[in-house]
Write a protein that holds these residues in place. Structure first.
Motif, PDB file in Angstrom:
ATOM      1  N   LYS A  74      49.089  38.125  -4.275  1.00 33.90           N
ATOM      2  CA  LYS A  74      49.453  37.115  -3.194  1.00 33.90           C
ATOM      3  C   LYS A  74      48.917  37.411  -1.676  1.00 33.90           C
ATOM      4  O   LYS A  74      49.049  38.820  -1.307  1.00 33.90           O
ATOM      5  CB  LYS A  74      50.914  37.028  -3.356  1.00 33.90           C
ATOM      6  CG  LYS A  74      51.206  36.169  -4.263  1.00 33.90           C
ATOM      7  CD  LYS A  74      52.576  35.562  -3.855  1.00 33.90           C
ATOM      8  CE  LYS A  74      53.338  34.912  -5.029  1.00 33.90           C
ATOM      9  NZ  LYS A  74      54.768  34.440  -4.843  1.00 33.90           N
ATOM     10  N   GLU A  75      48.666  36.566  -0.836  1.00 34.30           N
ATOM     11  CA  GLU A  75      48.228  37.022   0.669  1.00 34.30           C
ATOM     12  C   GLU A  75      49.428  37.463   1.392  1.00 34.30           C
ATOM     13  O   GLU A  75      50.508  36.637   1.175  1.00 34.30           O
ATOM     14  CB  GLU A  75      47.304  35.922   1.156  1.00 34.30           C
ATOM     15  CG  GLU A  75      46.000  35.912   0.476  1.00 34.30           C
ATOM     16  CD  GLU A  75      45.291  34.798   1.196  1.00 34.30           C
ATOM     17  OE1 GLU A  75      45.412  34.619   2.574  1.00 34.30           O
ATOM     18  OE2 GLU A  75      44.489  34.209   0.414  1.00 34.30           O
ATOM     19  N   THR A  76      49.288  38.108   2.251  1.00 31.82           N
ATOM     20  CA  THR A  76      50.460  38.325   3.404  1.00 31.82           C
ATOM     21  C   THR A  76      50.001  38.866   4.781  1.00 31.82           C
ATOM     22  O   THR A  76      48.647  39.377   4.560  1.00 31.82           O
ATOM     23  CB  THR A  76      51.748  38.993   2.617  1.00 31.82           C
ATOM     24  OG1 THR A  76      52.752  38.953   3.845  1.00 31.82           O
ATOM     25  CG2 THR A  76      51.341  40.407   2.275  1.00 31.82           C
ATOM     26  N   MET A  77      50.480  38.966   5.562  1.00 33.86           N
ATOM     27  CA  MET A  77      50.044  39.789   6.622  1.00 33.86           C
ATOM     28  C   MET A  77      49.794  41.209   6.559  1.00 33.86           C
ATOM     29  O   MET A  77      50.686  41.811   5.742  1.00 33.86           O
ATOM     30  CB  MET A  77      50.765  39.299   7.922  1.00 33.86           C
ATOM     31  CG  MET A  77      50.643  38.029   8.146  1.00 33.86           C
ATOM     32  SD  MET A  77      51.122  37.478   9.917  1.00 33.86           S
ATOM     33  CE  MET A  77      52.626  38.067  10.118  1.00 33.86           C
ATOM     34  N   LYS A  78      49.116  42.064   7.390  1.00 29.68           N
ATOM     35  CA  LYS A  78      48.876  43.203   7.364  1.00 29.68           C
ATOM     36  C   LYS A  78      49.828  44.219   7.165  1.00 29.68           C
ATOM     37  O   LYS A  78      49.828  44.869   6.030  1.00 29.68           O
ATOM     38  CB  LYS A  78      48.241  43.761   8.675  1.00 29.68           C
ATOM     39  CG  LYS A  78      47.076  44.883   8.569  1.00 29.68           C
ATOM     40  CD  LYS A  78      46.391  44.871   9.671  1.00 29.68           C
ATOM     41  CE  LYS A  78      46.911  44.807  11.095  1.00 29.68           C
ATOM     42  NZ  LYS A  78      46.180  44.856  12.050  1.00 29.68           N
ATOM     43  N   GLY A  79      50.736  44.410   7.759  1.00 27.53           N
ATOM     44  CA  GLY A  79      52.057  45.283   7.535  1.00 27.53           C
ATOM     45  C   GLY A  79      53.367  44.805   7.832  1.00 27.53           C
ATOM     46  O   GLY A  79      53.414  43.817   8.751  1.00 27.53           O
ATOM     47  N   PRO A  80      54.193  45.419   7.400  1.00 29.21           N
ATOM     48  CA  PRO A  80      55.826  44.902   7.578  1.00 29.21           C
ATOM     49  C   PRO A  80      56.171  45.020   9.041  1.00 29.21           C
ATOM     50  O   PRO A  80      55.683  46.044   9.795  1.00 29.21           O
ATOM     51  CB  PRO A  80      56.397  46.137   6.909  1.00 29.21           C
ATOM     52  CG  PRO A  80      55.653  46.613   6.144  1.00 29.21           C
ATOM     53  CD  PRO A  80      54.298  46.668   6.565  1.00 29.21           C
TER      54      PRO A  80
ATOM     55  N   ARG B 213      59.138  21.135   8.064  1.00 29.33           N
ATOM     56  CA  ARG B 213      59.291  21.878   6.865  1.00 29.33           C
ATOM     57  C   ARG B 213      58.158  21.669   6.073  1.00 29.33           C
ATOM     58  O   ARG B 213      57.478  22.579   5.487  1.00 29.33           O
ATOM     59  CB  ARG B 213      60.661  21.626   6.351  1.00 29.33           C
ATOM     60  CG  ARG B 213      60.867  22.331   4.958  1.00 29.33           C
ATOM     61  CD  ARG B 213      62.143  21.844   4.438  1.00 29.33           C
ATOM     62  NE  ARG B 213      62.812  22.769   3.333  1.00 29.33           N
ATOM     63  CZ  ARG B 213      62.213  22.461   2.017  1.00 29.33           C
ATOM     64  NH1 ARG B 213      61.658  21.212   1.823  1.00 29.33           N
ATOM     65  NH2 ARG B 213      62.481  22.932   0.867  1.00 29.33           N
ATOM     66  N   ASN B 214      57.716  20.475   5.867  1.00 25.68           N
ATOM     67  CA  ASN B 214      56.646  20.112   4.951  1.00 25.68           C
ATOM     68  C   ASN B 214      55.364  20.746   5.582  1.00 25.68           C
ATOM     69  O   ASN B 214      54.634  21.330   4.875  1.00 25.68           O
ATOM     70  CB  ASN B 214      56.338  18.772   5.168  1.00 25.68           C
ATOM     71  CG  ASN B 214      57.447  17.964   4.118  1.00 25.68           C
ATOM     72  OD1 ASN B 214      57.905  18.731   3.459  1.00 25.68           O
ATOM     73  ND2 ASN B 214      57.851  16.791   4.408  1.00 25.68           N
TER      74      ASN B 214
ATOM     75  N   ALA C 196      51.418  25.234   4.576  1.00 17.53           N
ATOM     76  CA  ALA C 196      50.634  26.481   5.124  1.00 17.53           C
ATOM     77  C   ALA C 196      50.860  27.424   4.524  1.00 17.53           C
ATOM     78  O   ALA C 196      49.973  28.277   4.068  1.00 17.53           O
ATOM     79  CB  ALA C 196      51.012  26.832   6.569  1.00 17.53           C
ATOM     80  N   LEU C 197      52.125  27.717   4.069  1.00 22.46           N
ATOM     81  CA  LEU C 197      52.412  28.956   2.988  1.00 22.46           C
ATOM     82  C   LEU C 197      51.817  28.679   1.529  1.00 22.46           C
ATOM     83  O   LEU C 197      51.789  29.617   1.114  1.00 22.46           O
ATOM     84  CB  LEU C 197      54.128  29.130   3.005  1.00 22.46           C
ATOM     85  CG  LEU C 197      54.672  29.561   4.089  1.00 22.46           C
ATOM     86  CD1 LEU C 197      56.099  29.532   3.860  1.00 22.46           C
ATOM     87  CD2 LEU C 197      54.139  31.062   4.707  1.00 22.46           C
ATOM     88  N   SER C 198      51.470  27.587   1.309  1.00 17.59           N
ATOM     89  CA  SER C 198      51.003  27.452  -0.134  1.00 17.59           C
ATOM     90  C   SER C 198      49.793  27.627  -0.310  1.00 17.59           C
ATOM     91  O   SER C 198      49.063  28.003  -1.436  1.00 17.59           O
ATOM     92  CB  SER C 198      51.342  25.890  -0.655  1.00 17.59           C
ATOM     93  OG  SER C 198      50.317  25.117   0.095  1.00 17.59           O
TER      94      SER C 198
ATOM     95  N   GLN D 126      51.202  32.201   0.092  1.00 14.31           N
ATOM     96  CA  GLN D 126      51.966  33.467   0.865  1.00 14.31           C
ATOM     97  C   GLN D 126      53.053  34.027   0.514  1.00 14.31           C
ATOM     98  O   GLN D 126      53.892  33.087  -0.159  1.00 14.31           O
ATOM     99  CB  GLN D 126      52.083  32.874   2.295  1.00 14.31           C
ATOM    100  CG  GLN D 126      50.935  32.131   2.858  1.00 14.31           C
ATOM    101  CD  GLN D 126      49.805  33.333   3.426  1.00 14.31           C
ATOM    102  OE1 GLN D 126      50.253  34.223   4.094  1.00 14.31           O
ATOM    103  NE2 GLN D 126      48.599  33.242   2.973  1.00 14.31           N
ATOM    104  N   THR D 127      53.443  35.277   0.820  1.00 13.40           N
ATOM    105  CA  THR D 127      54.651  35.810   0.400  1.00 13.40           C
ATOM    106  C   THR D 127      55.093  36.779   1.380  1.00 13.40           C
ATOM    107  O   THR D 127      54.261  37.256   2.343  1.00 13.40           O
ATOM    108  CB  THR D 127      54.444  36.277  -1.101  1.00 13.40           C
ATOM    109  OG1 THR D 127      55.858  36.784  -1.374  1.00 13.40           O
ATOM    110  CG2 THR D 127      53.685  37.707  -1.127  1.00 13.40           C
ATOM    111  N   HIS D 128      56.280  36.942   1.307  1.00 12.28           N
ATOM    112  CA  HIS D 128      56.972  37.960   2.463  1.00 12.28           C
ATOM    113  C   HIS D 128      56.613  37.577   3.736  1.00 12.28           C
ATOM    114  O   HIS D 128      56.486  38.570   4.737  1.00 12.28           O
ATOM    115  CB  HIS D 128      56.550  39.227   2.128  1.00 12.28           C
ATOM    116  CG  HIS D 128      57.139  39.864   0.870  1.00 12.28           C
ATOM    117  ND1 HIS D 128      56.651  39.751  -0.556  1.00 12.28           N
ATOM    118  CD2 HIS D 128      58.407  40.341   0.475  1.00 12.28           C
ATOM    119  CE1 HIS D 128      57.478  40.187  -1.411  1.00 12.28           C
ATOM    120  NE2 HIS D 128      58.528  40.570  -0.751  1.00 12.28           N
TER     121      HIS D 128
END
Ligand code: GDP
Ligand code: MG
Length: 694
Positions: free
Chosen positions: A525-531, A635-636, A641-643, A652-654
């Motif tokens: 899953k994609e997510t951004m670089k770091g926490p 919300r939609n 965008a997250l999908s 996308q996750t986290h």
């Protein structure tokens, strides 16, 4: 114990309208092999549902043969009783018990979470030899998170190496709960003299610490007959008597420390033995309902010892739906409301907690009614999919048969036939309910992480394969399907390898499709670089002409990468958890957190107690659209965008996405324009926060 005819019990279960106080929705949670199936079978038998106890005593399973979930499913099927049904009902004395199946394998943790959601209480079965096991701990923590009161049954007391005291200690240390021993094992040496815990002694029954009685089960009538005899100072086996007195004192001391009524009685009577059973029982019930204690019983289901008192304890100590905190639902405006507190005028609200594909009946939707009453032949509104449905028939599932019923009352569980699109986890309302977007909170569906291609044997097998996969996804939304853009292959997605294997096995055996499964692969899953990284985009202008009409909006968003927490499912942000709390406008979706604190001026004044004014978003510009419509549009946009991630198109996750600003241009700011604007802003913010090297 008065012996009532088993028929009486089953007849009673069929009185559809048992008072809600006499209803118990329970599940059995246990590590595989602890004895869940055996205990369930015995329960059904004593409740009058099976004429003969299946395969008793059957040869012990070879533990070393590697107990996979396949063996497990096949085994349960071969036993012939529908205990793989998502829920079955049986009667016990004046009560109705709905036993909800909770799957026992780690790969199905989502399934467990989902089924725990509809339980009011649970029975934990422990293997007296193995003690607390890995899966016991996992499921225990899930039940704790959801605030489910529990009782425990230490099973297999007949096995060599069984340790009742040790298992109780492990409950304290490994599960972190406060076990309260209400029964101790009755051990008897072959010569006949009873002894507690001696080496050559055999497990012969239990001592009820509340009534100070010994309970023995006949072996002739598969344990249907129980002989109770009083255990006092004149009892021949003094060691047993002393053990029981010790247990009684410990019980009263424990309860005195926790319950005012018991301490008062104890101070008056000054005798551990003198407190009446009913007072002890009432205190144990109070403390169990508030999850302060866990009553512990023991037995050996396989030897037909201890099962009836266990069912009695379900009735005595576990909550009715009425004893549970009010159910929470999310309203279309993002606020959280209590449901099921409207008395007689209450509107229907039900949760589809399991969909099962039945070859004869079609999809069977198992529901729990949280508010109002579900009647047959009524129009329903699925507020999760936003579609109309019709409940053609309602069923009550028993162990060996099925009964058509006119309605499912509040707090109860049953099956709806005839629903077309309803999936596991959906909320069902009355079709005339104005609260169209009200959904029950609580069931998170993560997206699949493992994928495998499913290859139909021939072109004529393609359609059946696709249909089988779709049916499986309705049953279990944590499965997924996608077409590989490069190869054109159909990919089946799931939570783990076993999850996919079971799904495949079911396609072949239940749906009879001809297909093969390809190699397993993990989807990243994609997510951004770091926490902790926050990417803000405070003013994203959208202005486009679609079919000759101008659509405009301006939005500001911030996207933050959440920490991945150890137990997998949950995530925390640097601003702390606020998910699910009332009126914060925050919601969790697929491992992401979405915060939309949109409000108009009046609204803002009303909710600032919950949210600081600085975090509220008041739309600027002009619009005629009401706040709930704006919120849905935002919300939609965020969900869209997250999908699809900006890099590889994976979900996308986290991420924690927050709406920071919204500017509207009158009629040009249609809901579609707002969604597109927000979606593009979020995608851009994620891209900016991503690794620049990719
Ligand atoms: P589940 O995986 O939790 O459903 O466990 P099962 O009910 O299938 O039981 C697993 C194995 O333990 C089976 O071989 C049972 O016969 C055996 N078993 C269950 N209860 C007892 C018991 O009280 N005593 C003994 N000795 N074996 C038991
Ligand atoms: Mg089993």
């Amino acid at each position: 114990m008065p012996t009532q005819s088993p028929r009486w019990y089953s007849a009673h279960a069929r009185k559809t309208d048992v008072a809600i106080q006499n209803c118990r929705n329970i599940g059995i949670i246990a590590h595989i092999d602890a004895g869940k199936t055996t205990t369930t079978e015995r329960m059904l038998h004593y409740a009058g549902f099976t004429r003969r106890i299946g395969g008793m005593p059957i040869k012990s399973k070879d533990v070393d043969s590697g107990d996979t979930i396949m063996d497990y499913m096949k085994q349960e099927r071969e036993r012939g009783i529908t205990i793989t049904s998502a829920a079955i009902t049986f009667g016990w004395k004046t009560h109705r018990i709905n036993l909800i199946d909770t799957p026992g394998h780690v790969d199905f943790t989502i399934e467990v979470e989902r089924s725990i959601r509809v339980l009011d209480g649970a029975v934990t079965i422990l293997d007296a030899v193995a003690g607390v096991e890995a899966q016991t701990e996992t499921v225990w923590q899930q039940a704790t998170r959801q605030g489910i009161p529990r009782i425990a049954f230490v099973n297999k007391m007949d096995r060599a190496g069984a340790g009742f005291g040790r298992t109780v200690r492990e409950m304290r240390t490994r599960l972190g709960c406060r076990p309260v021993v209400v029964q101790i094992p009755l051990m008897e040496s072959p010569s006949g003299a009873s002894r507690v815990g001696s080496n050559d002694a055999q497990f012969a029954g239990v001592v009820d610490v509340l009534t100070m009685e010994t309970l023995r089960w006949d072996s002739e009538f598969s344990g249907t007959k129980i002989t109770r005899s009083l255990l006092d100072a004149s009892y021949p086996d003094q060691t047993l008597y002393q053990e029981a007195v010790k247990a009684r004192i410990a019980l009263v001391e424990q309860l005195s420390a926790l319950d005012e009524n018991i301490i008062e009685l104890f101070l008056t009577l000054e005798n551990h033995m003198a407190i009446e059973t009913k007072d002890l029982q009432a205190a144990i019930r109070r403390l169990t309902l508030s999850s302060i204690i866990v009553p512990v019983l023991c037995g050996a289901s396989f030897r037909n010892i201890g099962v009836q008192p266990l069912i009695d304890s379900v009735v005595d100590y576990l909550p009715s739906p009425d004893d549970r905190p009010a159910t929470l639902a999310r309203l279309p405006d993002g606020k959280v409301a209590e449901i099921g507190v409207g008395g007689l005028k209450e509107r229907l609200c039900a949760l589809a907690f399991k969909v099962i594909h039945d070859a004869k009946r079609g999809p069977m939707v198992f529901v729990r009614v949280y508010a109002g009453q579900l009647n047959e032949r009524t129009q329903l509104w699925n507020s999760s999919t936003h579609s109309k449905e019709r409940a053609n028939k309602l069923l009550q599932m028993y162990a060996m048969d099925v009964e058509e019923i006119p309605h499912i009352t509040k707090g109860n569980i049953g099956v709806i036939l005839g629903l077309k699109d309803t999936r596991t986890g959906d909320t069902l309302l009355d079709a005339h309910d104005p609260r169209k977007g009200l959904t029950l909170s609580g069931i998170k569906v993560p997206s699949p992480v493992f994928f495998a291609s499913v290859e139909p044997m021939s072109t004529s097998d393609e359609k059946p394969v696709e249909e089988a996969i779709k049916a499986l996804i309705r049953e279990d939304p944590s499965l997924g399907m996608r077409v590989d853009e490069e190869t054109g292959q159909t990919l089946l997605g799931g939570m783990g390898e076993l999850h996919l294997e079971v799904a495949m096995e079911r396609m072949l055996s239940d749906f009879k499709v001809k297909a093969e499964m390809g190699k397993m692969r993990i989807s990243y899953k994609e997510t951004m670089k770091g926490p902790g990284i926050v990417s803000k985009l405070l003013s994203w202008e959208y202005d486009r002409e679609i079919l000759g009409k101008r659509g405009r909006a301006r939005a500001g968003v911030s996207v933050e990468r959440l920490e991945r927490s150890e137990d997998g499912g949950e995530s925390t942000s640097s601003e702390g958890r606020e998910c699910g709390s009332a009126n914060t406008g925050s919601e969790e979706h697929d491992g992401n957190e979405i915060v939309i604190t949109l409000a108009d001026k009046a609204d803002a004044d009303a909710v600032t107690e919950m949210i600081p004014l600085s975090e509220m978003v008041l739309p600027s510009g002009s619009t005629d659209l009401p706040i709930p419509v704006l919120r849905t549009a935002v919300r939609n946009g965020i969900l869209s965008a997250l999908s699809r991630g900006p890099l590889l198109g994976y979900a996308q996750t986290h991420l924690k996405v927050r709406l920071a600003a919204l500017h509207l241009y009158g009629t040009e700011s249609t809901p579609a324009a707002i969604s597109s604007c927000v979606s593009a802003a979020v995608t851009e913010a994620i891209r900016l926060g991503g690794d620049p090297s990719t």
